[in-house]
Design a protein around this motif. Structure first.
Motif, short mmCIF file in Angstrom:
data_model
loop_
_atom_site.label_atom_id
_atom_site.label_comp_id
_atom_site.label_asym_id
_atom_site.label_seq_id
_atom_site.Cartn_x
_atom_site.Cartn_y
_atom_site.Cartn_z
N GLN A 223 0.81 -1.21 0.00
CA GLN A 223 0.00 0.00 0.00
C GLN A 223 0.85 1.27 0.00
N ALA A 248 -5.53 8.63 -1.02
CA ALA A 248 -6.52 7.70 -0.46
C ALA A 248 -7.59 8.46 0.33
N GLU A 252 -11.56 8.53 -0.46
CA GLU A 252 -12.55 8.15 0.55
C GLU A 252 -13.59 9.25 0.73
N THR A 313 -11.26 5.56 -7.98
CA THR A 313 -10.35 4.53 -7.46
C THR A 313 -9.57 3.80 -8.53
N ILE A 316 -5.74 4.40 -8.43
CA ILE A 316 -5.04 4.41 -7.14
C ILE A 316 -4.05 3.25 -7.11
N THR A 319 -3.91 -1.09 -5.01
CA THR A 319 -5.15 -1.84 -4.85
C THR A 319 -5.01 -3.20 -5.52
#
Length: 464
Positions: A223, A248, A252, A313, A316, A319
């Motif tokens: 991550q 992140a 969110e 997302t 990103i 993931t």
């Protein structure tokens, strides 16, 4: 394999600069050392000739008849060995008369007489010349004129004293030294090149480690960047990790806001729908219009909400979603939803290492829509399989339904288009799947199924 331009490669630039500097340094050092050694050998060569000339001057004497002779032989034994390369000669000069050459000669000259330049040095002066000696070899020579006034017969006489040596005695040591010097400098240069290669390899090792860590973040194995990096790179690592955390948090917040918006809109839509379904308004034209538009608004809301969440997302890093648990969960759900149709849902063996480079909810959205469509159209059987091919994840969903004609396959992926209005649905399922897949750099393909119906192929980036 990507070809890296030399100008953009730090490794090549460092090595090129080091190699140019090493080469230039070795050439300059070799040229300088060779020149110094050559000057030293030349100085020694002429110093030895002057020593012979001084001895010749010291031992020169006249006998009772006034003829030149040497009181003692010179000390260098080479002067007694024929054509040894070291020679001396005494010529007698007369005022107004040509010089009488070879009055006295070293035994090393044997039957050869040195041909001296016509100009005669003044008394006491030393001149240097290059002349041709025995066997056609080039000689370096020094000469001096000596005048003797105190002679037995009372007549003064002048003599030209010559000491000479083969220039090979000077050039051969320089040549041997040059060979050994360039060999030694070549070995030194090779060692420096190896040292430079090792230094660049070790010095850039943290960058290779950083590249590997970035690849793991991109593939979803990590991550954030983790590892022990040098002090010069740690600020970059810390800032990159901070950007990941910030990204992140932004994602969110975007998800939360999208969910809040959906909730805020769905409540008024539910109120409108309930009002339109009230007994006193159910059969009116306005009621039917409201119900129709509320349904359209809900479908559009679901579509754009799913697309917005995926867009937030899709890019990103870090993931990673294992494929097998998602498929197993969806198959259990579909068996429950379509339990009344007694469908046979078969999952072919899926490697536990297969994973999607993206969010679990997006994979569930895409696979769920494709599986639901397959179950709606299947007659008796649906089959799911997955494999890694060409660096991509390929998920195949086959059914034994009626299938689709080739000209219809592109149309059904368009938003709001349904293959059969009699089958329940909004017509947004395949459009959502296609949009989500393209946001991740993938796509949806429709083809004929070996089971006789339609095959839906979902192509997505694979997490290494």
């Amino acid at each position: 394999m990507n070809m890296v331009a030399p100008r953009s490669s730090l490794r090549i630039r460092l090595l090129a600069g080091t190699l140019v500097w090493i080469t230039a340094s070795i050439i300059v050092a070799g040229w300088g050392l060779r020149s110094l050694f050559q000057q030293h050998v030349e100085a020694q060569f002429h110093a030895e000739l002057k020593t012979h000339l001084d001895q010749l001057t010291a031992q020169l004497t006249l006998d009772s008849r006034g003829h030149a002779s040497l009181a003692l032989p010179l000390s260098d034994p080479r002067l007694s060995r024929p054509y040894s390369g070291c020679y001396w000669q005494i010529d007698q000069t007369h005022d107004g008369m040509p010089p009488e050459t070879g009055v006295l000669r070293s035994r090393s000259l044997w039957d050869h007489v040195l041909a001296t330049p016509p100009d005669t040095p003044a008394d006491g002066e030393i001149h240097q010349h290059r002349i041709i000696g025995p066997e056609g070899k080039m000689l370096g020579m020094v000469e001096r004129s000596v005048r003797i006034d105190d002679t037995p017969d009372g007549k003064s006489r002048s003599f030209r004293l010559i000491a000479a040596a083969d220039e090979s005695l000077m050039t051969e040591p320089v040549s041997r030294f040059s060979g050994a010097l360039w060999l030694a400098l070549g070995v030194l240069g090779g060692g420096l090149v190896i040292a430079a290669l090792v230094q660049v390899f070790i010095g850039l090792a943290p960058l290779r480690k950083l590249h590997t860590a970035l690849g793991k973040v991109q593939s979803g194995e990590m991550q954030h960047l983790d590892g022990d990096f040098p002090a010069e790179i740690m600020p970059l690592v810390d800032q990159f990790n901070a950007v990941l955390v910030q990204n992140a948090e932004v994602v969110e917040r975007a998800r939360t806001q999208a969910g809040n918006l959906a909730h805020a809109l769905k409540t008024p839509l539910s109120v409108l729908s309930n009002a339109a379904l009230a007994p006193d308004a159910r059969d009116s034209a306005l009621s039917r219009l409201v119900i129709d538009q509320v349904g359209t608004a809900r479908r559009q809301l679901d579509y754009h909400l799913a697309r917005a969440q995926a867009a937030a997302t899709a890019l990103i890093p870090g993931t990673r979603t294992p494929l097998s648990p998602i498929i197993d969960g969806l198959v259990r759900t579909m068996r429950h939803i379509h339990a009344d149709r007694q469908l046979a849902l078969t999952v072919m063996p899926v490697s536990p290492s297969l994973a999607f480079r993206g969010e679990p909810q997006d994979l569930q959205e895409m696979l769920g829509n494709l599986l639901d469509n397959a179950c709606k159209w299947a007659a008796h059987q649906v089959e799911i399989s997955a494999r890694c091919e060409g660096g991509n994840l390929r998920i195949l969903i086959d059914d034994d339904g009626t299938g689709l004609a080739a000209e219809q396959r592109e149309a059904v992926i368009q938003r709001g288009v349904r293959a059969d209005e009699q089958v329940p649905g909004s017509g947004l399922g395949l459009a959502i799947v296609d949009d989500l897949a393209r946001l991740y750099g993938g796509r949806v393909e429709l083809a004929d199924s070996p089971l006789g119906g339609l095959r839906a192929v979902l192509i997505l980036p694979v997490a290494q």
